[in-house]
Design an enzyme around this catalytic site. Structure first.
Site, mmCIF file in Angstrom:
data_model
loop_
_atom_site.group_PDB
_atom_site.id
_atom_site.type_symbol
_atom_site.label_atom_id
_atom_site.label_comp_id
_atom_site.label_asym_id
_atom_site.label_seq_id
_atom_site.Cartn_x
_atom_site.Cartn_y
_atom_site.Cartn_z
ATOM 1 N N ASP A 270 0.869 -1.181 0.000
ATOM 2 C CA ASP A 270 0.000 0.000 0.000
ATOM 3 C C ASP A 270 0.905 1.229 0.000
ATOM 4 O O ASP A 270 2.038 1.141 -0.476
ATOM 5 C CB ASP A 270 -0.939 -0.058 1.220
ATOM 6 C CG ASP A 270 -2.224 0.729 1.001
ATOM 7 O OD1 ASP A 270 -2.153 1.827 0.440
ATOM 8 O OD2 ASP A 270 -3.305 0.251 1.411
ATOM 9 N N HIS A 293 2.245 1.752 -3.209
ATOM 10 C CA HIS A 293 1.336 2.664 -3.906
ATOM 11 C C HIS A 293 1.881 4.084 -3.979
ATOM 12 O O HIS A 293 1.214 4.978 -4.448
ATOM 13 C CB HIS A 293 -0.045 2.647 -3.250
ATOM 14 C CG HIS A 293 -0.768 1.348 -3.447
ATOM 15 N ND1 HIS A 293 -2.068 1.153 -3.068
ATOM 16 C CD2 HIS A 293 -0.367 0.172 -3.996
ATOM 17 C CE1 HIS A 293 -2.434 -0.097 -3.364
ATOM 18 N NE2 HIS A 293 -1.411 -0.701 -3.921
#
Ligand SMILES: *[C@@H]1O[C@H](CO)[C@@H](O)[C@H](O)[C@H]1NC(C)=O
Ligand SMILES: *[C@@H]1O[C@H](CO)[C@@H](O)[C@H](O)[C@H]1NC(C)=O
Ligand SMILES: *[C@@H]1O[C@H](CO)[C@@H](O)[C@H](O)[C@H]1NC(C)=O
Ligand SMILES: *[C@@H]1O[C@H](CO)[C@@H](O)[C@H](O)[C@H]1NC(C)=O
Length: 462
Positions: A270, A293
């Site tokens: 993430d 991310h």
């Protein structure tokens, strides 16, 4: 005399340690170096242990920890902590060469003395059995309400997260569902684990927090979280979990001020760094991110909440094969502001969308159009270079509250593979200035200020 020799040895080790972390180095050599470093520290254990009789040193082995990776060492850690807590400048020692199974644990002030050091050279692992987690906990290892807390060493904190990751319906990001801090992350976890996944290491309500040297890996959810902390330094450490592990933010900051993160390698599933509401004075440099991310501010303003983020600098950093590079994401309907953000000297390679502002962040929910928004202004991008795989620049600002003061200079972004048919820069309601020509040309940025920029001093100002 003895002490002096030991001190210079320590300094020597420190120099070597820093040398290992010299930037940049590719992943493989980085891991190899860590292993080398690990062995190096092992060799020096006996030295640490000569401190064992010091009245300020509390070794978990002396409190009954087995360190065999099977026995439950939680009680020994708690007792070592309780003893250290009463002594200013004390050190809890978790020695190398052992693996400690520790259940959810809170190392709590506020009645502790200041400046405690947690010397982590061994490995701490989380229980894999669902029974240890009750109906679900928000964190595994927690340090709260401390004045001066340092975690340092060559040790590893391993959340053994794979048992938590087998979601049938993984939520895409850690703030996907009910984003309020410490909200529960729901997912249909397999393997009988509770649906609430814990953060591996969390600091709450503390000042002068230092995390250095250690590795945090395979967290069930966020790896390292700071909430309501002032004066945070994270450096020369690493975070590692697979790129497809759901919700595994690297470092998550919330309501925290004066934060420095540098010389750190972040690989996760993430956001490598997630900056949430209440943060200001955050300085991030020489960080490597990927997989992951990207480095993100937000998602802010979910469910009509007010968010305030200011004075954030990210520079001299690199991102490899991440979803976004440097990103600001806000939900429609929020209020407050993001002000004063600088992204400088960012190297991207194979990043889907290197530069992004998304004021329509929705993350799979059914989001309705709202007129209020978190105001985004004073965002500068300079020397952002490298390759992308989807779109170089995406600025999607609010219909009712445009982004303003967006400046770009020395942007040089090219498709990873020339043959790909890729999208060009996108801007919607985005105002500011191009200080140099850019590659590709970003003609969609509107010059100056919007004529109808709302005056939003309606009590929502930060
Ligand atoms: C979060 O999403 C899950 C489905 O993924 C749902 O079951 C749950 O009710 C949601 N929780 C909230 C508070 O929206
Ligand atoms: C978030 O979740 C908590 C409990 O899990 C719930 O009480 C709260 O209403 C939720 N908030 C929103 C906005 O869904
Ligand atoms: C902004 O943050 C930096 C730390 O990154 C700090 O040194 C500086 O004083 C802050 N500036 C303002 C105006 O608060
Ligand atoms: C929101 O607005 C966009 C464009 O203004 C429109 O295409 C979309 O259908 C709207 N969505 C909803 C849920 O009203």
């Amino acid at each position: 005399m003895h002490t002096m020799i030991r001190f210079s040895m320590k300094n020597f080790r420190f120099v070597i340690f820093i040398a290992f972390l010299v930037w940049p180095s590719d992943n493989v050599s980085c891991i190899a170096k860590q292993h080398k470093h690990w062995r190096h520290r092992k060799a020096s254990v006996s030295m640490l242990e000569t401190d064992a009789n010091s009245p300020t040193t509390f070794n978990v082995l002396r409190y009954g920890a087995k360190g065999d990776g099977i026995a439950d060492d939680t009680k020994a850690f708690e007792e070592a902590w309780a003893a250290a807590c009463g002594v200013e400048g004390s050190t809890v020692v978790v020695p190398s060469g052992s693996v400690f199974l520790v259940k959810p644990v809170s190392f709590s002030g506020p009645n502790c003395q200041s400046n405690i050091v947690f010397q982590l050279d061994g490995k701490i692992i989380a229980p894999k059995s669902s029974g240890a987690w009750g109906s679900g906990l928000l964190q595994w290892i927690e340090f709260t309400k401390l004045k001066g807390i340092t975690i340092r060493g060559a040790g590893i904190i391993d959340g053994q997260g794979s048992v938590w990751w087998k979601d049938d319906n993984p939520v895409e990001e850690s703030d996907a569902n009910n984003s309020s801090e410490d909200s529960q992350i729901y997912a249909d976890a397999a393997g009988g684990m509770p649906s609430t996944k814990p953060t591996a290491l969390r600091f709450y309500g503390s000042s002068n927090v230092i995390v250095t040297g250690i590795t945090i890996q395979n967290s069930p959810q966020t790896h390292l979280k700071f909430d309501d902390c002032t004066g945070v330094q994270v450096f020369s450490m690493s975070i590692s979990s697979p790129g497809d592990s759901p919700n595994t933010d690297g470092i998550h900051l919330q309501n925290s001020k004066n934060v420095i993160i540098h010389s750190t390698s972040l690989a996760c599933g993430d956001d490598c760094v997630s900056i949430q509401t209440g943060c200001s004075g955050v300085y991030i440099h020489n960080v490597r991110c990927g997989p992951g991310h990207g480095i993100s501010i937000g998602g802010l303003g979910k469910d009509g909440t007010k968010a305030c983020v200011s004075n954030i600098t990210v520079r001299d950093s690199s991102l490899q094969n991440t979803m976004t590079g440097v990103r600001i994401k806000t939900w429609q309907g929020g209020s407050g502001s993001v002000q004063g953000v600088m992204f400088s000297n960012i190297q991207v390679s194979g990043v889907e969308t290197p530069i992004m502002i998304d004021q329509y962040y929705c993350n799979g929910h059914k989001c309705q159009n709202k007129t209020s928004a978190v105001d985004v202004s004073g965002i500068s991008y300079q020397f952002i270079k490298g390759t992308y795989t989807s779109k170089p620049v995406h600025f999607a600002c609010s219909d009712s509250m445009a982004c303003t003061g967006v400046t770009l200079e020395n942007i040089n972004l090219t498709p990873l593979q020339e043959k790909n048919q890729l999208e060009g820069p996108f801007c919607w309601h985005t105002f500011g200035e191009l200080r140099t020509s850019t590659t590709p040309p970003i003609t969609c940025l509107q010059r100056g200020d919007p004529s109808n920029k709302q005056v939003h001093n309606n009590g929502d100002s930060c």
